[in-house]
Scaffold this active site. Structure first.
Site, short mmCIF file in Angstrom:
data_model
loop_
_atom_site.label_atom_id
_atom_site.label_comp_id
_atom_site.label_asym_id
_atom_site.label_seq_id
_atom_site.Cartn_x
_atom_site.Cartn_y
_atom_site.Cartn_z
N LYS A 1 3.89 73.46 32.62
CA LYS A 1 2.49 73.61 32.18
C LYS A 1 1.54 73.19 33.29
O LYS A 1 0.51 73.81 33.56
CB LYS A 1 2.24 72.76 30.93
CG LYS A 1 0.82 72.76 30.43
CD LYS A 1 0.40 74.15 29.96
CE LYS A 1 -1.05 74.11 29.52
NZ LYS A 1 -1.28 73.29 28.32
N CYS B 1 -8.32 71.81 30.12
CA CYS B 1 -7.02 72.08 30.77
C CYS B 1 -7.18 72.18 32.28
O CYS B 1 -6.76 71.33 33.03
CB CYS B 1 -6.45 73.41 30.26
SG CYS B 1 -6.30 73.51 28.51
N1 SAJ Z 1 -12.95 80.44 35.25
C1 SAJ Z 1 -13.51 80.88 36.45
N2 SAJ Z 1 -12.93 81.94 37.08
C2 SAJ Z 1 -11.82 82.57 36.58
C3 SAJ Z 1 -11.27 82.09 35.37
C4 SAJ Z 1 -11.85 81.04 34.72
O1 SAJ Z 1 -14.50 80.35 36.93
O2 SAJ Z 1 -11.35 83.53 37.18
C5 SAJ Z 1 -13.55 79.28 34.58
C6 SAJ Z 1 -13.99 79.58 33.16
O3 SAJ Z 1 -15.33 80.03 33.14
C7 SAJ Z 1 -13.86 78.21 32.49
C8 SAJ Z 1 -12.69 77.57 33.23
O4 SAJ Z 1 -12.56 78.29 34.46
O5 SAJ Z 1 -15.00 77.41 32.71
C9 SAJ Z 1 -11.37 77.61 32.46
O6 SAJ Z 1 -11.22 78.94 32.03
P1 SAJ Z 1 -9.80 79.45 31.41
O7 SAJ Z 1 -9.94 80.91 31.17
O8 SAJ Z 1 -8.70 78.97 32.24
O9 SAJ Z 1 -9.81 78.79 29.96
P2 SAJ Z 1 -9.05 77.55 29.37
O10 SAJ Z 1 -9.55 76.28 29.91
O11 SAJ Z 1 -9.10 77.74 27.89
O12 SAJ Z 1 -7.56 77.73 29.87
C10 SAJ Z 1 -6.59 78.18 28.99
C11 SAJ Z 1 -5.34 77.55 29.48
N3 SAJ Z 1 -4.34 77.64 28.47
C12 SAJ Z 1 -3.58 76.54 28.27
O13 SAJ Z 1 -3.70 75.51 28.89
C13 SAJ Z 1 -2.54 76.67 27.24
C14 SAJ Z 1 -4.84 78.22 30.75
O14 SAJ Z 1 -3.46 77.85 30.97
C15 SAJ Z 1 -4.88 79.71 30.64
O15 SAJ Z 1 -4.49 80.26 31.91
C16 SAJ Z 1 -6.28 80.14 30.31
O16 SAJ Z 1 -6.59 79.58 29.02
C17 SAJ Z 1 -6.39 81.65 30.28
O17 SAJ Z 1 -5.56 82.31 30.92
O18 SAJ Z 1 -7.35 82.11 29.66
#
Ligand code: SAJ
Length: 430
Positions: A211, A266
């Site tokens: 993870k 996360c």
């Molecule tokens: N973000 C960026 N650029 C990107 C992707 C995300 O700036 O290309 C930012 C988002 O705006 C946000 C943050 O990063 O502020 C996190 O975004 P996220 O899409 O990673 O969302 P999370 O925090 O919900 O991450 C979850 C995580 N899932 C788990 O921990 C089980 C992560 O492992 C997943 O990769 C992610 O969702 C996902 O893929 O959406």
């Protein structure tokens, strides 16, 4: 007793948040187990007992009213469990060091009710070593031996809030335990209520590492494009278009996009768990630390772009009226944990800026009730969350309200339309 009068095993989930509650519903849906939940917050426990989900998870909202769950904020509900599943938060402290107090407290609760033959599973995200160096010693205060008298396993959660496709039922999972025999048992336990593949790994540390690797991978890739955004802004190249173009490479390119910051519980947190544990082992993850610094610099970078564009349209912090669109850390959810928006608002206050805020998913923290109300008051827009309500904003709304400049912190607005309307537009790397 159920119809077939078989004594069902008792599963108790500790922590009924965005991880524990969907899991409890997934297990209860099978009717194969007696499912109980310990939730420290009695207000949440009461809502759940009434069939109301405090988390915006689609599966939970569908299943909760239909399944049988016993929920309590009293720890007696843990008694006589056959399986304990720990789903409590694992945040970082202000100094960015792991805050293991919630998971240590959960381990102590389990210790109180630990008996021979039971299974303890940790789903909370932890770094390699936490199970065997922190949790196991607490449980063995019982005099029982882990891997022999009881089993300790780690099955890292993979819930992705707001994801319409992947959910607790279909996401593949990994599981590692102290003993191989125990791991086989726990893997089959998960297979009895999940649709997704359950992969058995050889050690509990490998399970802990998976993870952390997944989320650190995402953090460094976002940091990579955020640093590119800063150089492409100087060179005047549209990075978003370049990444979209690079994405048509059919192999070995995984697109990530620049933005005003990385929030959530996360991605901006998990790397610190690995950095801290590796440091104890004598290794400095300088690359991971640098990636965190780059991502943490993005809110300030977005405010710097705002200041540049205010100057360009002859405004100052005194004359500008800034409309901030978004408070939560991620599109279409109302979760503000580690949200970049909060750091951006802090910087605006530091500059004594005049601003109004609107987030449809966080009405309690918004100081305007509608998008139209916000637009009628402002002359500059600063978007910090790419909610679907904002992505669809028509250019006419900007024109009608004489918006002078738009800073698009999530690169999600109609750049060409806004520019063609004669309004100054600046994205992050765009
Ligand atoms: N973000 C960026 N650029 C990107 C992707 C995300 O700036 O290309 C930012 C988002 O705006 C946000 C943050 O990063 O502020 C996190 O975004 P996220 O899409 O990673 O969302 P999370 O925090 O919900 O991450 C979850 C995580 N899932 C788990 O921990 C089980 C992560 O492992 C997943 O990769 C992610 O969702 C996902 O893929 O959406």
């Amino acid at each position: 007793m159920n119809k077939t009068n078989v004594i069902r095993k008792k599963v108790t989930i500790i922590g009924l948040g965005y991880v524990g509650l969907p899991l409890a519903c997934a297990i209860a849906k099978t009717k194969k187990f007696e499912v109980c939940g310990y939730e420290i917050d009695e207000r949440k426990a009461k809502l759940i007992r009434e069939g109301i989900s405090p988390v915006g998870d689609q599966i939970t909202q569908k299943l909760l009213p239909k399944v049988k769950l016993q929920v309590s904020s009293e720890d007696q509900i843990l008694s006589n469990s056959d399986y304990f599943i720990v789903c409590v938060p694992t945040p970082v402290k202000k100094n960015k060091l792991p805050d293991l107090r919630p998971i240590e407290a959960a381990a102590r609760l389990v210790l109180k009710y630990l008996r021979k033959g039971q299974y303890v599973v940790i789903e909370s995200t932890i770094n390699p070593g936490v199970c065997e160096e922190v949790i196991l010693p607490i449980l063995e205060e019982s005099g029982l031996k882990g891997g022999k008298d009881f089993e300790l396993s780690h099955c890292p959660e993979r819930i992705n809030p707001g994801d319409p496709k992947w959910n607790v039922l279909n996401i593949p999972r990994n599981v590692g335990s102290l003993s191989q025999k125990g791991n086989k048992h726990i893997a089959n336990f998960y297979r009895s209520f999940l649709e997704g593949k359950v992969n058995e790994v050889n050690t509990i540390k490998v399970a802990e590492a998976t993870k952390i690797i997944e989320n650190t991978f995402r953090d460094i890739n976002i940091a990579y494009v955020n640093e590119l955004a800063k150089s492409f802004d100087i060179m005047g190249i549209d990075l978003v278009e370049a990444i979209q173009a690079a994405s048509n490479k059919p192999f070995s390119f995984v697109p990530h996009y620049p933005s005003c910051g990385v929030g959530g519980h996360c991605i901006p947190v998990d790397p610190y768990y690995l950095i801290s544990r590796a440091k104890k082992a004598g290794f400095d993850h300088s690359f991971l630390r640098k990636a965190r610094q780059v991502n943490n610099s993005m809110p300030r970078y977005a405010v710097k772009l705002l200041e540049m564009k205010l100057k360009e349209c002859g405004l100052t912090y005194e004359s500008a009226k800034i409309g901030v669109l978004g408070l939560s850390y991620k599109a279409n959810v109302g979760d503000m944990r580690e949200s970049p928006s909060l750091e951006i608002l802090r910087l605006l206050r530091q500059n004594k800026a005049l601003y109004r805020v609107y987030d449809p998913y966080v009405p309690s923290m918004s100081n305007t009730k509608t998008i139209e109300e916000l637009f009628s008051w402002v002359n500059v827009i600063l978007l910090t969350t790419d909610h679907k309500e904002f992505v669809a904003l028509p250019v006419g709304l900007f024109k009608k309200n004489h918006i002078k400049a738009v800073i698009d912190g999530k690169n999600c607005l109609d750049k060409n339309g806004i520019v063609n309307a004669g309004i100054i537009y600046k994205g992050i790397g765009r």
